[in-house]
Design an enzyme around this catalytic site. Sequence first.
Site, mmCIF file in Angstrom:
data_model
loop_
_atom_site.group_PDB
_atom_site.id
_atom_site.type_symbol
_atom_site.label_atom_id
_atom_site.label_comp_id
_atom_site.label_asym_id
_atom_site.label_seq_id
_atom_site.Cartn_x
_atom_site.Cartn_y
_atom_site.Cartn_z
ATOM 1 N N SER A 112 0.787 -1.230 0.000
ATOM 2 C CA SER A 112 0.000 0.000 0.000
ATOM 3 C C SER A 112 0.821 1.284 0.000
ATOM 4 O O SER A 112 1.610 1.506 -0.903
ATOM 5 C CB SER A 112 -0.958 -0.051 1.182
ATOM 6 O OG SER A 112 -1.905 0.944 1.073
ATOM 7 N N HIS A 113 0.657 2.099 1.051
ATOM 8 C CA HIS A 113 1.305 3.412 1.069
ATOM 9 C C HIS A 113 2.764 3.334 1.501
ATOM 10 O O HIS A 113 3.445 4.349 1.540
ATOM 11 C CB HIS A 113 0.544 4.334 2.025
ATOM 12 C CG HIS A 113 0.543 3.801 3.427
ATOM 13 N ND1 HIS A 113 -0.194 2.707 3.781
ATOM 14 C CD2 HIS A 113 1.220 4.182 4.528
ATOM 15 C CE1 HIS A 113 0.015 2.437 5.069
ATOM 16 N NE2 HIS A 113 0.874 3.314 5.546
ATOM 17 N N LYS A 125 -1.795 -9.836 0.530
ATOM 18 C CA LYS A 125 -3.046 -9.967 1.266
ATOM 19 C C LYS A 125 -4.017 -10.829 0.478
ATOM 20 O O LYS A 125 -3.897 -10.966 -0.747
ATOM 21 C CB LYS A 125 -3.647 -8.593 1.589
ATOM 22 C CG LYS A 125 -3.854 -7.674 0.403
ATOM 23 C CD LYS A 125 -4.348 -6.291 0.847
ATOM 24 C CE LYS A 125 -4.437 -5.346 -0.333
ATOM 25 N NZ LYS A 125 -5.002 -4.041 0.005
ATOM 26 N N ASP A 276 -2.748 6.375 -3.319
ATOM 27 C CA ASP A 276 -1.575 5.724 -2.722
ATOM 28 C C ASP A 276 -1.070 4.556 -3.564
ATOM 29 O O ASP A 276 -1.530 4.329 -4.689
ATOM 30 C CB ASP A 276 -1.899 5.261 -1.297
ATOM 31 C CG ASP A 276 -2.826 4.056 -1.283
ATOM 32 O OD1 ASP A 276 -3.637 3.922 -2.223
ATOM 33 O OD2 ASP A 276 -2.737 3.248 -0.344
ATOM 34 N N ASP A 278 -1.477 1.311 -3.731
ATOM 35 C CA ASP A 278 -2.389 0.330 -4.325
ATOM 36 C C ASP A 278 -3.741 0.926 -4.717
ATOM 37 O O ASP A 278 -4.674 0.186 -5.030
ATOM 38 C CB ASP A 278 -2.583 -0.867 -3.391
ATOM 39 C CG ASP A 278 -3.186 -0.470 -2.051
ATOM 40 O OD1 ASP A 278 -3.041 0.697 -1.660
ATOM 41 O OD2 ASP A 278 -3.800 -1.338 -1.402
HETATM 42 C C1 VG1 Z 1 -3.284 2.080 8.403
HETATM 43 C C2 VG1 Z 1 -4.454 3.008 8.596
HETATM 44 C C3 VG1 Z 1 -5.758 2.250 8.436
HETATM 45 C C4 VG1 Z 1 -5.782 1.541 7.073
HETATM 46 C C5 VG1 Z 1 -4.544 0.676 6.926
HETATM 47 C C6 VG1 Z 1 -4.437 0.040 5.563
HETATM 48 O O1 VG1 Z 1 -3.290 1.076 9.396
HETATM 49 O O2 VG1 Z 1 -4.392 3.630 9.851
HETATM 50 O O3 VG1 Z 1 -6.834 3.124 8.579
HETATM 51 O O4 VG1 Z 1 -6.922 0.741 6.954
HETATM 52 O O5 VG1 Z 1 -3.367 1.462 7.129
HETATM 53 O O6 VG1 Z 1 -4.450 1.008 4.558
HETATM 54 P P1 VG1 Z 1 -2.376 1.134 10.695
HETATM 55 O O7 VG1 Z 1 -2.596 -0.161 11.397
HETATM 56 O O8 VG1 Z 1 -0.974 1.329 10.226
HETATM 57 O O9 VG1 Z 1 -2.845 2.312 11.469
HETATM 58 V V1 VG1 Z 1 -3.532 0.771 3.172
HETATM 59 O O10 VG1 Z 1 -3.992 1.932 2.049
HETATM 60 O O11 VG1 Z 1 -2.009 0.851 3.822
HETATM 61 O O12 VG1 Z 1 -3.930 -0.770 2.717
HETATM 62 CO CO CO Z 2 -3.576 1.457 0.210
#
Ligand code: VG1
Ligand code: CO
Length: 542
Positions: A112-113, A125, A276, A278
């Site tokens: 993801s990000h 995933k 971001d 993905d």
């Molecule tokens: C973070 C965000 C959460 C989001 C998750 C996945 O998780 O806070 O809101 O659902 O990333 O997003 P965490 O556990 O680091 O707070 V993504 O776009 O990274 O799949």
């Molecule tokens: Co993401």
Amino acid sequence: MIRTVPTKPYSDQRPGTSGLRKKVPVFQQEHYAENFIQSIFDALDDFKGKTLVIGGDGRFYNREVIQKAIAMAAANGFGKVMVGQGGILSTPAASHVIRKYKTFGGIILSASHNPGGPHEDFGIKYNAGNGGPAPEKLTDAIFARTKAISNFKIADVEPIDIDTVGTVRAAGMTVEIIDPVADYAELMESLFDFEALRELFKSGFRMRFDAMHAVTGPYAKEILENRLGAPNGTCRNFKPLPDFGGHHPDPNLVHAKHLYDEMMGPDAPDFGAASDGDGDRNLIIGKGIFVTPSDSVAMLAANARLAPGYKDGLKGIARSMPTSGAADRVAHKLGIGIYETPTGWKFFGNLLDAGMATICGEESAGTGSNHVREKDGLWAVLLWLNILAARGESCKQIVTEHWAAYGRNYYSRHDYEEVESDRANALVDELRAKLGSLPGTSVRGMTIASADDFAYHDPVDGSTSEHQGIRVLFEGGSRVVFRLSGTGTSGATLRVYIERYEPDKSRHDLDTQAALADLIAAADDIAGIRSHTGRAKPSVIT
Ligand code: VG1
Ligand code: CO
């Protein structure tokens, strides 16, 4: 030929908030990816002869793991895999493909990000047949399997040409390479008034979309420029790169600062957005105004009826617990349900499947609806555009009118990244231990009304998820939330979420950090953030 390969378990394959994320060199250890993929398959039932979707965000190591996943799907008895051309499928597009073709599920390769590259992050995933992230029950089963695995199955096949759309056979299985954009673009066209959007761009409306060299580029280019007629150049950094051009593909005010600066500048376009790694997150910035993600979900919900896909109204709204209460006010006004879930999209799936919620959102720039079972960056951008077109007002007008009508929830998140895990755990343990003694006490002149460790009781399947974040609520509705991230790959990240509601219209244009200063200081008093982390200030403020 199908081989059964002996392997040894790794102890660190527990899926986090959204799948398993580790540094690339960790994933490159012998059989590391294979173990996890086999553990996914072992945790699933009855997929023989069925179809699996495979795609990723194009980051470093994506292509290698896609080949492994195809060969392992064949060996484990899937009848068919559908793979995004070039190994590309954004997370929402994968969710849609799973649903549209009624496949068994899908494997999405993404961190993801998080940054990408030979020394950065990779992730895997699993999404189930409803198109949504594996629920906790399944991720727990996968983790249990990773600790006991002793072999995996893989077919000896030549690498598949994943760059050419079409169908081939491999080890008795069908491999269909699909256009990653077409189905998704068609879905967007079914939800939004593309005619009105074409008129909007024709009238000279200017937009900037920054794909951050991540997966949304091809989707944004096709939809915004090719189908909606936005001028060439509207999309920036639209070519997916394995290392995202060396940047964090995280659409926030730190990593997309150039977009923010442009939107605040003298020649700002009318609307700016980014997504971001993905493609499931969105950043929304109007000319001269940043829209916080918590506000964005509230404003999208309040105006959703203006888009054809939502013309009959919403069934309910769901937001993650740390997300601000702005959406609650909209739900109350609309007379619909509001649901508060733990962080992570997997908790929205049941509410969406049961028809209890139509729009969902998280403070971390994730917004989505029942059109898929993931958050969806481009969807949020298109819904904003549809609302702008229908109302004929600027983003800034819509935001300020919303605050005037509902009040403003000042909101910010402070992240302390890469803190030593022991120190972060000590902070949380200490805080947990004193939760019972906090109510009734006063900090910086504010009285604590209640404090708890958030537990979620899923109203659909009755399951309970505990320890989902510590909430400290003050009299008057302000609050501070503390939790540790479940997506980082080194050390621990402490997230502190701060919120204050301001009904008074004459106080709606304060600087956010200034408006929250008392609460920020109170958070440190309560949790000892500075002393525990050894940090004088957060690494990222959003
Ligand atoms: C973070 C965000 C959460 C989001 C998750 C996945 O998780 O806070 O809101 O659902 O990333 O997003 P965490 O556990 O680091 O707070 V993504 O776009 O990274 O799949
Ligand atoms: Co993401």
